[in-house]
Design a protein around this motif. Structure first.
Motif, mmCIF file in Angstrom:
data_model
loop_
_atom_site.group_PDB
_atom_site.id
_atom_site.type_symbol
_atom_site.label_atom_id
_atom_site.label_comp_id
_atom_site.label_asym_id
_atom_site.label_seq_id
_atom_site.Cartn_x
_atom_site.Cartn_y
_atom_site.Cartn_z
ATOM 1 N N LEU A 147 47.707 19.346 61.377
ATOM 2 C CA LEU A 147 46.854 18.156 61.288
ATOM 3 C C LEU A 147 47.697 16.888 61.177
ATOM 4 O O LEU A 147 48.792 16.894 60.616
ATOM 5 C CB LEU A 147 45.928 18.270 60.076
ATOM 6 N N PRO A 148 47.180 15.775 61.719
ATOM 7 C CA PRO A 148 47.945 14.523 61.686
ATOM 8 C C PRO A 148 48.077 13.946 60.279
ATOM 9 O O PRO A 148 47.291 14.270 59.380
ATOM 10 C CB PRO A 148 47.128 13.599 62.593
ATOM 11 N N ARG A 149 49.082 13.092 60.101
ATOM 12 C CA ARG A 149 49.304 12.462 58.797
ATOM 13 C C ARG A 149 48.097 11.623 58.388
ATOM 14 O O ARG A 149 47.826 11.463 57.195
ATOM 15 C CB ARG A 149 50.544 11.566 58.846
ATOM 16 N N VAL B 289 44.546 10.011 68.076
ATOM 17 C CA VAL B 289 45.847 10.056 67.402
ATOM 18 C C VAL B 289 46.972 9.901 68.424
ATOM 19 O O VAL B 289 47.079 10.678 69.371
ATOM 20 C CB VAL B 289 46.010 11.374 66.616
ATOM 21 N N PHE B 290 47.804 8.886 68.188
ATOM 22 C CA PHE B 290 48.966 8.642 69.040
ATOM 23 C C PHE B 290 50.244 8.958 68.269
ATOM 24 O O PHE B 290 50.301 8.812 67.044
ATOM 25 C CB PHE B 290 48.989 7.188 69.513
ATOM 26 N N PRO C 270 50.950 2.744 63.530
ATOM 27 C CA PRO C 270 50.492 2.258 62.214
ATOM 28 C C PRO C 270 49.886 3.327 61.319
ATOM 29 O O PRO C 270 49.866 3.166 60.101
ATOM 30 C CB PRO C 270 49.465 1.179 62.578
ATOM 31 N N LYS C 271 49.384 4.428 61.903
ATOM 32 C CA LYS C 271 48.809 5.483 61.062
ATOM 33 C C LYS C 271 49.830 6.547 60.661
ATOM 34 O O LYS C 271 49.480 7.546 60.047
ATOM 35 C CB LYS C 271 47.621 6.134 61.768
ATOM 36 N N GLY C 272 51.084 6.345 61.030
ATOM 37 C CA GLY C 272 52.151 7.198 60.530
ATOM 38 C C GLY C 272 52.317 8.527 61.212
ATOM 39 O O GLY C 272 52.963 9.419 60.667
#
Length: 685
Positions: A371-373, A473-474, A480-482
């Motif tokens: 899962l993404p940060r 999600v990039f 910016p979302k880490g």
């Protein structure tokens, strides 16, 4: 009964037996009951007998799970899927087996060895059960036979796990050992691979016959208990490995050095084609049960979540399931087999599983690392460019630029350009959203169910705040979302590709709470694997063979195209991709390449690829190729450079002969003076 209660009861009942077993993992605990009355007390009781058998099945957990995160076993990660944390090069506080250490053969004889202990302990206790359950006075004759079959399955499965990991291993005498002898006198040498496979095959066949009355109807809700299908499926897998090049006609220098204490070669240099026929017949035994089928989700025609319909192939697209995909959603059909939507009892293709009880490194733990940060995930488990390139286009062709960087390209170039907002608003390139590279457009449905490419969509519906749900999600640097590259910690995807497989739309790791991730049943053996095994085994044949079926009668086994398609078509149809060209079915080499690629895609993250590469003897090439991925050092302003594949400096890989099998620990080599080490691993007394 929970585990704590179970172990308390076992300790009180068996007393010094379990204490002794810690000192000698080979010995049969029944030999050390204080007297015959104690033994009778245990096995006359249905409750105590069930607890004993449950304890045997406990040995299949933890490090012996087929599918688990890397803290238990790294073997779920090969050349397609990697893990990026636990690496002391990025976090000096870590001193564990990192992916680089694993892939560079830098593990030692002391790493990940609990499997040997657990397996032989379980084998011993299963033998005790098999030889004593006849005394039970509270079970019917059919129950006793069924329970004996379950124990026999467990014992044979534990042997299978040892054979797969360590290569040829000691087969313990079923009975007759004098346990008053010294360790040296009790020493048992390694058996040949053929002998091990034949023993496991015969035991699984007998287990199926013992379970036939009750095990045919036992539901999949008994997720950690075997059925007839589980025994026959494991038998097929064992025979397939025994037919494969590593164990069948292996004349390599490694094979000549893998010997027992008397110099006997343990891998056969004598090629026998009939082994493939036996593997095919065993897989067909499972198919002929009529119990299993691939799971499919109905077509959804409208709404945001409407089915992305594959293009017309003038064949499968015109037929309904199971002959075609006209009325199903291929992407959801594949995704929901793994993401927890289905309980074990509701999954028609799940043949054997340990359910959800895989200790701390379960599939849920693996998903937490996928899962993404931005959802508090660890953002460290990812995919390689080689795997991403392996997925087909939605018309069955290769993606442009496939494998170009590793010297296998066809001269084509990778697609340039990105999805615009207008493209997205008009529903073009679904399911891609704005800003996503067109390299990921028009890919086969399994791609979208498995690959978290740059700009992919995550639902994250268990997030407590609505603003944190439904994210694109990039993985650009300085995102910016880490979620992109960050030199200050280890929580970034080394290749810019994450893993969507096993992730449910509800999943998030908010607050570090594992309960925000849906339970997943471990797919230890599933029907798609059996189907592909059947096709693979048939493809290797030149002659025709008559092979007995498990329940009487026989099969005529040969390289028959329609029979191979019985294995291939269901997998391709459910995946929403066209059939192979007819020319490939007529060419053994071409179809072999196709089937290897199909397994790479279909069985991603299921603990198969690492062992497939070894049994095919492809590991020296495939595991030595540089790992490629996106250039994660680039930010969004440099997005063309980000999507230009580069060799990933943070992921190392090689292959050496010692890596065919796992090393045997020094402790076991000291304990058994007839046990020989796998070539390439040193042992000094």
């Amino acid at each position: 009964m929970n585990n704590k209660t179970l172990y308390t009861v076992l300790f009180l009942v068996f007393g010094s037996v379990l204490a002794f077993s810690c000192n000698n993992d080979y010995l049969d605990s029944s030999q050390y009951f204080k007297d015959r009355l104690t033994e009778e007390k245990v096995f006359q009781s249905k409750v105590y007998s069930e607890e004993w058998l449950a304890n045997v099945f406990e040995e299949l957990r933890g490090i012996n799970a087929d599918v688990a995160s890397k803290g238990v076993t790294p073997h779920n990660f090969a050349d397609g899927m990697y893990y990026g944390d636990r690496d002391k090069d990025f976090d000096p506080s870590k001193n564990e087996l990192s992916y680089n250490m694993f892939k560079m053969g830098q593990y030692t004889e002391g790493d990940k060895q609990d499997s040997w202990t657990q397996c032989y302990r379980g084998i011993r206790n299963a033998s005790t059960f098999i030889h004593n359950i006849y005394m039970n006075t509270e079970m019917s004759a059919d129950e006793i036979e069924d329970y004996k079959g379950q124990a026999r399955f467990a014992r044979a499965y534990l042997y299978w796990l040892l054979l797969r990991k360590y290569g040829p291993i000691p087969l313990l005498p079923d009975e007759g050992l004098d346990y008053t002898q010294s360790y040296d006198e009790l020493a048992v040498p390694r058996s040949t691979y053929e002998d091990c496979a034949e023993f496991i095959s015969n035991e699984m066949l007998l287990a199926a016959q013992e379970m036939e009355v009750r095990g045919m109807t036992r539901g999949q809700e008994s997720s950690a208990r075997p059925t007839v299908g589980a025994a026959l499926a494991t038998r097929a897998k064992v025979l397939l490995y025994a037919a494969s090049p590593l164990a069948n006609g292996n004349a390599s220098s490694f094979a000549t050095r893998l010997v027992d204490d008397e110099g006997r070669q343990l891998l056969s240099s004598n090629y026998q084609e009939e082994k493939w026929a036996k593997a095919a017949a065993a897989a067909r035994d499972v198919m002929e049960l009529g119990v299993y089928e691939l799971y499919a989700v109905p077509l959804q025609e409208t709404g945001e979540d409407a089915t992305v319909v594959p293009p017309d192939d003038h064949n499968f697209s015109e037929k309904t399931w199971p002959a075609g995909w006209a009325d199903i959603d291929p992407a959801k059909s594949y995704a929901q087999v793994f993401d927890g939507t289905l309980p074990a009892s509701g999954n028609p293709e799940l043949i054997f599983t340990r359910g959800n009880n895989q200790d701390g490194e379960s599939i849920r733990a693996m998903v937490a690392h996928q899962l993404p940060r931005s959802s508090t995930g660890w953002n460290t488990h990812g995919l390689t460019q080689k795997l991403v390139d392996a997925y087909y286009m939605n018309d069955g062709s290769d993606v442009p630029g496939r494998d170009k960087e590793i010297g296998r390209g066809d001269g084509s170039e990778r697609v340039s350009g990105y999805v615009s907002q207008e493209d997205y608003d008009n529903g073009w390139y679904r399911p891609l959203r704005a800003g996503v590279s067109l390299q990921y457009a028009h890919r086969e449905p399994r791609f979208y169910a498995s690959v978290a490419f740059n700009g992919s969509f995550w639902s994250l519906l268990n997030e407590s705040q609505e603003r944190n749900r439904n994210q694109q999600v990039f993985y650009y640097r300085d995102n910016p979302k880490g979620n992109g590259f960050n030199s200050s910690n280890a929580y970034w995807l080394r290749t810019g590709f994450g893993v969507k497989k096993f992730v449910h739309p509800n999943d998030t790791y908010e607050g570090g709470n594992i309960d925000n991730i849906v339970f997943k049943a471990e797919p230890a053996i599933r029907y798609a694997d059996i189907l592909l095994m059947y096709a693979e085994a048939l493809n290797e044949l030149d002659g025709s063979y008559t092979i007995p079926s498990w329940s009487g009668g026989s099969y005529t086994i040969s390289r028959n195209i329609s029979e191979m398609q019985r294995g291939i078509h269901p997998v391709r149809i459910r995946a929403g991709v066209p059939d192979y060209p007819s020319s490939d079915y007529s060419d053994k080499e071409a179809l072999r390449r196709r089937l290897k690629r199909e397994r790479f895609i279909e069985l991603l993250g299921e603990g198969q690829r690492y062992y497939d590469l070894r049994r095919w003897m492809d590991a020296p090439v495939e595991e030595s190729l540089p790992i490629y991925g996106c250039n994660v050092l680039m930010n969004e302003d440099e997005r063309d450079l980000f999507h230009q594949p580069v060799a990933i400096w943070a992921l190392e890989t090689t292959f050496a002969d010692k890596m065919w099998f796992w090393p045997i620990s020094h402790t076991e080599l000291k304990r058994n003076n007839r046990l020989t080490q796998n070539p390439g691993w040193t042992y000094n007394d």
